[in-house]
Design an enzyme around this catalytic site. Structure first.
Site, PDB file in Angstrom:
ATOM      1  N   ARG A 161       6.313  -1.531  -3.773  1.00  0.00           N
ATOM      2  CA  ARG A 161       6.862  -1.256  -2.452  1.00  0.00           C
ATOM      3  C   ARG A 161       6.942  -2.546  -1.656  1.00  0.00           C
ATOM      4  O   ARG A 161       6.035  -3.378  -1.692  1.00  0.00           O
ATOM      5  CB  ARG A 161       5.966  -0.247  -1.725  1.00  0.00           C
ATOM      6  CG  ARG A 161       6.434   0.132  -0.343  1.00  0.00           C
ATOM      7  CD  ARG A 161       5.627   1.291   0.187  1.00  0.00           C
ATOM      8  NE  ARG A 161       5.883   2.510  -0.566  1.00  0.00           N
ATOM      9  CZ  ARG A 161       5.417   3.707  -0.228  1.00  0.00           C
ATOM     10  NH1 ARG A 161       4.653   3.839   0.828  1.00  0.00           N
ATOM     11  NH2 ARG A 161       5.706   4.755  -0.948  1.00  0.00           N
ATOM     12  N   SER A 178      -2.846  -4.606  -7.179  1.00  0.00           N
ATOM     13  CA  SER A 178      -3.847  -3.592  -7.496  1.00  0.00           C
ATOM     14  C   SER A 178      -4.313  -3.654  -8.943  1.00  0.00           C
ATOM     15  O   SER A 178      -4.337  -2.643  -9.660  1.00  0.00           O
ATOM     16  CB  SER A 178      -3.287  -2.205  -7.173  1.00  0.00           C
ATOM     17  OG  SER A 178      -2.810  -2.184  -5.854  1.00  0.00           O
ATOM     18  N   ASP A 225      -5.312  -2.967  -3.252  1.00  0.00           N
ATOM     19  CA  ASP A 225      -4.718  -1.839  -2.531  1.00  0.00           C
ATOM     20  C   ASP A 225      -5.739  -1.070  -1.703  1.00  0.00           C
ATOM     21  O   ASP A 225      -5.445  -0.639  -0.576  1.00  0.00           O
ATOM     22  CB  ASP A 225      -3.973  -0.895  -3.477  1.00  0.00           C
ATOM     23  CG  ASP A 225      -4.830  -0.381  -4.629  1.00  0.00           C
ATOM     24  OD1 ASP A 225      -5.971  -0.844  -4.795  1.00  0.00           O
ATOM     25  OD2 ASP A 225      -4.331   0.471  -5.381  1.00  0.00           O
TER      26      ASP A 225
END
Length: 416
Positions: free
Chosen positions: A21, A90, A143
């Protein structure tokens, strides 16, 4: 973590699974807070997940540059300043500074050997330079840490952040004096954030089955991420597939011939089992549609469809209850589980306050029954009295917002 005084335009890149994203945020300081935000989600082609490090980061830089080019009139970088980025990465890294970290290993289906041991920020900087994109990474975060920063920006009661999506992880706020591994100067706040990497947790007490063992043995990282493989969205669908395959072979669940697609790993995804699990129609028509479209089973008796729903329920409930047990374990560690009733010193450290667990990730957000099982189990394990002072709340896009906020708080222009 962040002061709420940050202003200006900042970007975030959240790489943590089969999608990444990109996000931009216009911050307005203590009064305006987050003035506006936009994001796009991009799928990563499967060949890039097992290709070369340069190819992966070139693709990411390409999509990031396209996103920057779509910047509208409402977003204003300050004159004379490069755009700055918070990079949510992450995967396990050895972090050497706020904006550098070396990849320890890939997880969640990635297997790019030449990326291991490399500085992921430098890899992104090199790719952005090849694209001609003037942008600088000012903060590298996990994350869960991003989700915690984003949630605490609005609510200081947030003490724990958990990601339940393609993979899973958790972090929490700990008193610095309780961290035996840390020997540096104590932070002014008196507390630090602990990134647990709990996806790699393993214990003989976990309810592992032959299906878990086979999934692990056939994965890209056998022997690793044991907890993640029982809990996260990347694996729940395939656990269901493996059980259905066994039933089809041993009990002729779908007739005398086993559907060929049942032999294909990962063909049944967690969104598919969520769709079947949520089917409340009298004839379970959604279950029939999934079985036909995914597995090629054109007709099934109602009792077979009911059995499939029960299997989805068992797998989802197990995953949710395991995640809930992990959350309660964290609360116990930081004295927010009611233990201060017998230890007043823990009460003095803040147990009396409300405690919020910030949840982020598509599994938690988009799978209502999984979410319900998790919340119910947390409440059950804590007991009614303590559970009344603990809330589990969705922090949508928290890790992306948190990364942008951390980029702002560590801006190279912060004192200019």
């Amino acid at each position: 973590m962040v002061s709420r005084d940050e202003e200006g335009l900042y970007y975030a890149l959240d790489l943590g699974g089969t999608n990444f994203r990109v996000l931009r945020v216009q911050l307005g300081g203590p009064e305006g807070r987050v003035l506006r935000q936009e994001y796009e989600e991009v799928s990563i082609p499967s060949h890039l997940m097992v290709g070369s490090n340069e190819d992966l980061f070139d693709y990411i830089a390409l999509e990031l540059s396209r996103f920057v080019e779509s910047e509208g009139e409402n977003y204003h970088p300050k004159p004379g300043r490069d755009r700055e980025l918070g990079f949510t990465f992450s995967f396990p890294v050895k972090q050497t500074s706020i904006n550098s970290g070396y990849l320890i290993k890939w997880t969640k289906g990635f297997a790019i050997p030449d990326g291991v041991g490399k500085d992921v920020v430098q890899a992104l900087h090199d790719a952005m330079k090849r694209r001609g994109l003037a942008m600088r990474v000012t903060a590298l975060v996990n994350d869960t840490v991003g989700a915690l920063a984003g949630a605490r920006y609005w609510n200081e009661d947030v003490m724990v952040a958990v990601i339940l999506g393609t993979g899973t992880n958790a972090c929490y706020v700990e008193r610095a004096e309780a961290i035996t591994k840390y020997h540096g100067e104590s932070p002014r706040s008196g507390s630090m954030v602990i990134n647990m990497e709990w996806g790699n947790f393993w214990s003989s007490h976990l309810p592992r089955t032959i299906y878990d063992e086979d999934l692990d043995a056939e994965s890209l990282n056998p022997g690793e991420q044991g907890f993640e493989k029982m809990v996260s969205g990347m694996y729940l669908g395939d656990i269901v597939r493996r059980v259905l395959l066994k039933m089809a072979e041993d009990s002729f669940l779908f007739g005398t011939e086993v559907p060929a697609n049942l032999y294909k790993p990962n063909i049944l995804r967690t969104p598919d089992i969520s769709k079947m699990h949520q089917d409340e129609s009298a004839d379970l028509r959604e279950v029939a549609k999934v079985l036909k479209s995914i597995l090629g089973v054109s007709s099934t008796p109602l009792k077979v469809r009911m059995l499939v729903v029960e299997l989805c329920d068992l797998v989802a409930e197990r995953g949710a209850r395991l995640a809930a047990a992990g959350i309660v374990g964290i609360l116990k560690k930081i004295g927010r589980d009611g233990s201060c009733l017998s230890n007043r010193s823990k009460c003095d450290q803040g147990e009396g306050r409300h405690t919020t667990i910030a949840m982020d990730g598509g599994l938690y957000e988009h799978y209502p029954k999984f979410r319900k099982y998790l919340q119910e189990t947390v409440a059950h394990l804590l007991g009614e009295e303590i559970a009344a002072n603990v809330s589990v709340e969705l922090s949508k896009d928290g890790s992306g917002i948190g990364a942008a906020l951390l980029a702002a708080s560590h801006s190279q222009y912060v004192n200019t």
